[in-house]
Design an enzyme around this catalytic site. Sequence first.
Site, short mmCIF file in Angstrom:
data_model
loop_
_atom_site.label_atom_id
_atom_site.label_comp_id
_atom_site.label_asym_id
_atom_site.label_seq_id
_atom_site.Cartn_x
_atom_site.Cartn_y
_atom_site.Cartn_z
N SER A 222 0.81 -1.22 0.00
CA SER A 222 0.00 0.00 0.00
C SER A 222 0.84 1.26 0.00
CB SER A 222 -0.94 0.00 1.22
OG SER A 222 -1.83 -1.08 1.15
N HIS B 15 0.90 4.11 4.59
CA HIS B 15 0.12 4.76 3.54
C HIS B 15 0.59 6.19 3.31
CE1 HIS B 15 -3.62 1.91 3.74
NE2 HIS B 15 -2.47 1.26 3.66
#
Length: 293
Positions: A192, A238
Amino acid sequence: MTTQPDHPGPPAPRDEPAGDHVPTCYRHPDRETYVRCQRCDKPICPDCMRVASVGHQCVECVREGGRTVRRAEAAFGGRPVTTPVVTWALLAINVLAYLAEVVNPDQVLSRFAMSADYVAYGEWWRLFTGAFLHAPPPSFWHILFNMWALFAIGPQLERLLGSVRFTALYLLAALGGSVAVYLFGSIAVGASGAIYGLFGAMFVISRRMGYDMRGVLWLIGINVVLTFAIPGISWQGHLGGLVTGTLVTALFAYAPKRNRTAFQLGTVLAVLIALVLTVMVLPPLASPFTGAG
């Protein structure tokens, strides 16, 4: 009384070598030829002929002409991409790593997952390998979402940036996410960080090329909200990947045209060195946290 002079005969032949009458190839003097280069007018034999837009040219003229032809480039430098081989390779590596987790999840995760403590003790490879692992079976949503996002936007970005720059973007965004986990988290796995880096890249490129950015902003906004709304997700990975990918792509997209490749290479090395030095100089700053990137 006048008389007509006798008709003169043919002129006497000149004493010249036979080579003056028979043209030979300028690169192969032993070969007779009556074909000349359309550019420099030198005689050329069949082995030295190169088909041109009009007639034939010699080897040197073709080579010289090729130097003046501008090589096609991707939008931000690099060679143009027809098949996004890097995107497919990254997809394959992530899937193979997940299959390894299916076979032996404990062994794979214990050796290769991103862990701030283990990185601090010298297992630096976890900064990269953790970005190719995902939440272990029976969970499938984690790898499915990341691979869908890579499949959806990876080919377009690779064609715009070129394969080398796209590879640098992906790996630096993955590293940036892992460094953020190292500083502010503890343990995480997942691509991610790299995927969020691609989201940031789409934003920068849309702005640079004058595209409508609303769709990209909605994509980033929704995913940021989900990052904090769903328990167990590594917001560090992230956001670290998003910031790094945005920065790297901005350096690519706004590089000066003069010496653009050198500028882009230098900035990539600068970002890489900054991330590495961050891990080398600073200790983990946060309390233990477990999450899926």
